[in-house]
Design a protein around this motif. Structure first.
Motif, short mmCIF file in Angstrom:
data_model
loop_
_atom_site.label_atom_id
_atom_site.label_comp_id
_atom_site.label_asym_id
_atom_site.label_seq_id
_atom_site.Cartn_x
_atom_site.Cartn_y
_atom_site.Cartn_z
N GLU A 132 0.87 -0.87 -0.15
CA GLU A 132 -0.13 -0.16 0.00
C GLU A 132 1.04 1.06 -0.30
O GLU A 132 1.22 1.25 1.19
N ASN A 133 0.34 2.05 -1.46
CA ASN A 133 1.49 3.68 -1.00
C ASN A 133 0.93 3.65 -2.49
O ASN A 133 0.58 3.27 -3.75
N LEU A 134 0.34 5.12 -2.67
CA LEU A 134 0.83 6.07 -3.43
C LEU A 134 0.76 6.16 -4.73
O LEU A 134 0.91 6.68 -5.53
N GLY A 135 2.32 5.72 -4.04
CA GLY A 135 2.97 5.77 -5.47
C GLY A 135 3.30 6.95 -6.20
O GLY A 135 3.59 7.01 -7.31
N ASN A 136 2.98 8.57 -4.81
CA ASN A 136 3.12 10.01 -5.45
C ASN A 136 4.54 10.48 -4.97
O ASN A 136 4.64 11.54 -5.40
N GLY A 137 5.26 9.25 -4.68
CA GLY A 137 7.30 9.71 -4.72
C GLY A 137 6.76 10.57 -3.87
O GLY A 137 8.09 10.76 -2.61
N GLU A 138 5.65 10.88 -2.59
CA GLU A 138 5.98 11.30 -1.28
C GLU A 138 5.22 10.37 -0.54
O GLU A 138 5.64 10.95 0.91
N ASP A 139 4.87 9.69 -0.67
CA ASP A 139 4.01 8.32 0.24
C ASP A 139 4.52 7.79 0.68
O ASP A 139 5.54 7.41 0.13
N VAL A 140 5.31 7.70 1.94
CA VAL A 140 5.75 7.22 2.56
C VAL A 140 5.77 5.62 3.44
O VAL A 140 4.76 5.20 3.71
N TYR A 141 6.07 4.59 2.94
CA TYR A 141 6.29 3.49 3.59
C TYR A 141 7.06 3.34 4.56
O TYR A 141 7.67 4.06 5.47
N THR A 142 5.56 3.11 6.08
CA THR A 142 6.26 3.29 7.32
C THR A 142 7.59 1.66 7.53
O THR A 142 7.54 0.88 6.36
N ARG A 143 7.83 2.24 8.41
CA ARG A 143 9.06 1.56 9.06
C ARG A 143 8.28 -0.31 9.32
O ARG A 143 9.18 -1.37 9.13
N ALA A 144 7.32 -0.35 9.83
CA ALA A 144 7.00 -1.70 10.01
C ALA A 144 6.14 -1.75 8.43
O ALA A 144 6.81 -3.48 8.88
N GLN A 145 6.22 -1.48 7.74
CA GLN A 145 5.53 -1.64 6.43
C GLN A 145 6.89 -2.14 6.04
O GLN A 145 6.90 -3.49 5.34
N TYR A 146 7.90 -1.53 5.90
CA TYR A 146 8.66 -2.39 5.04
C TYR A 146 9.68 -3.61 5.48
O TYR A 146 9.97 -4.30 5.11
N ASP A 147 9.45 -3.74 6.80
CA ASP A 147 10.11 -4.62 7.56
C ASP A 147 9.28 -5.82 7.58
O ASP A 147 9.90 -6.68 7.17
N SER A 148 8.18 -5.90 7.13
CA SER A 148 7.52 -6.87 7.12
C SER A 148 7.52 -7.36 5.64
O SER A 148 7.29 -8.53 4.32
N TRP A 149 7.62 -6.46 4.92
CA TRP A 149 8.08 -6.67 3.91
C TRP A 149 9.41 -7.56 3.08
O TRP A 149 9.50 -7.85 2.27
N GLU A 186 10.24 5.21 5.85
CA GLU A 186 10.50 5.92 6.79
C GLU A 186 11.72 5.55 7.60
O GLU A 186 12.51 6.22 8.24
N GLY A 187 12.22 3.92 7.51
CA GLY A 187 13.14 3.38 8.19
C GLY A 187 13.84 1.90 8.23
O GLY A 187 12.42 1.39 7.92
N TYR A 188 14.51 1.60 8.78
CA TYR A 188 15.06 0.54 8.73
C TYR A 188 15.87 0.05 9.28
O TYR A 188 17.00 -0.01 9.22
N GLY A 189 16.01 -0.61 10.46
CA GLY A 189 17.47 -1.66 10.79
C GLY A 189 17.63 -0.24 11.98
O GLY A 189 16.95 0.52 12.21
N ARG A 190 18.63 0.22 11.74
CA ARG A 190 19.55 0.97 11.88
C ARG A 190 19.84 2.21 11.49
O ARG A 190 19.81 3.73 11.59
N ARG A 191 18.59 2.12 10.27
CA ARG A 191 18.37 3.39 8.60
C ARG A 191 17.72 4.50 8.99
O ARG A 191 16.72 3.75 9.69
#
Length: 363
Positions: A132-149, A186-191
């Protein structure tokens, strides 16, 4: 090659990898196999997408789009990091896939630029994940979302004995100019905050696969985060007419994981970022004493020139004319850095070579 995962294998693989998930009613029997007469499988990898919208579950699972019946993916990854299992059978998510890219996925090799001349149906052979993301270059993938991804793709790779190169993006396989998945994370791990690329994503999947499925990345801050490596150039020289500033459109990319730049892209680095490196230029046909001016310029996301950096000059010599310019700069959010050239000579010259080598720290 592998047979598609059974419902029991889906559940076990995601649970072991630490992916939070729920099951949409009917997912274990949902698919396009009977309707098309094309059974799902053998499977060779995962194709990753962004939804380009909100609240897409009904669309993906039961509604579909005009001319494109559901299901439109095997799973949906919500903003909160929860995966919704939608279909176990064939899904309409991949469409036509460049055959040369599919062969690279099967061989678990670096993905080439898509050759549009020959295609295969990716729906037969690839799992599909919609994020889930608007794909407009501004909508942010959440940290939880990227971790699950990362965990989701790693879970399927681990289940089938694949490496990270079995994870692909729709923009890498499409012959129709798809751009997903893309956007800020938004971030991942230390990043901290960074821009999504398939190269970096595959690196994170590879890191997971080097650990047991129960592993989790540390979230402790660390200032020594490894930078991205950018190496851009020209596949062929081109003519530079006199009298006007012109951006260099890079047509070649060399890196361990290419794919961060499209061929013909003038953007070197996207902000926010700090970077250091060099730009090497070679010109042919530049008369002795004539000058080409070189400068870095910042554009906004709409392509408007916002700021020009100081000018460097390369002067013509007998034979080819060469110059190596340092790159050490900070570029802010919403800005893209390009390289501009101005031929001050009386006639056209050839830009025979232009190579950028840089280390980039995003954020």
């Amino acid at each position: 090659m592998s047979q598609p995962a059974t419902s029991a294998q889906w559940r076990a693989a995601l649970k072991a990898e630490g992916v939070p998930f729920i099951e949409h009613p009917g997912w274990t029997t949902r698919g396009r196999d009977q309707a098309t007469g094309n059974p799902f499988g053998e499977v060779y990898g995962i194709l990753n997408h962004h939804t380009a919208g909100r609240d897409s579950l009904a669309l993906i699972a039961t509604t579909g789009r005009p001319g494109l019946p559901p299901p439109l993916a095997h799973a949906l990854l919500r903003k909160d990091g929860v995966v919704v299992l939608i279909a176990a059978g064939r899904a309409n998510h991949a469409g036509l896939v460049a055959d040369n890219v599919m062969r690279a996925i099967i061989a678990e090799q670096p993905l080439p630029k898509a050759d549009k001349s020959r295609t295969v149906d990716g729906n037969d052979r690839l799992y599909g994940l919609e994020v889930e993301n608007l794909g407009n270059g501004e909508d942010v993938y959440t940290r939880a979302q990227y971790d699950s991804w990362v965990r989701f793709d790693a879970a399927l790779c681990r289940l089938h004995g694949w490496n990270e190169r079995s994870a692909a993006g729709h923009l890498e396989t499409s012959v129709e100019g798809k751009v997903d998945p893309a956007g800020p994370v938004e971030g991942y791990g230390r990043r901290g905050r960074f821009t999504f690329t398939m190269g970096r994503f595959r690196g994170d999947v590879a890191e997971r696969l080097r650990h047991p499925a129960s592993w989790s990345p540390t979230t402790e801050e660390n200032d020594s985060v490894t930078p991205d490596y950018v190496n851009l150039g020209l596949a062929d020289g081109y003519e530079l007419a006199p009298g006007a500033w012109k951006d260099i459109a890079f047509t070649a990319e060399w890196a361990d994981e290419p794919g961060g730049h499209a061929a013909g892209d003038a953007t070197v680095v996207k902000g926010p970022a700090t970077f250091t490196g060099s730009l090497a230029l070679r010109f042919e046909g530049l008369d002795v004493g004539e000058v080409v001016q070189v400068r870095m310029a910042e554009y906004d996301n709409a392509g408007a020139l916002k700021h020009s950096h100081p000018i460097h000059e390369i002067t013509g010599t007998r034979g080819g004319s060469f110059g190596v310019l340092p790159l050490t700069k900070r570029i802010g959010a919403g800005r893209n850095l390009r390289v501009r050239l101005l031929n001050q000579g009386p006639g056209p010259i050839e830009v025979a070579s232009a190579i950028v080598t840089a280390l980039v720290w995003e954020g």
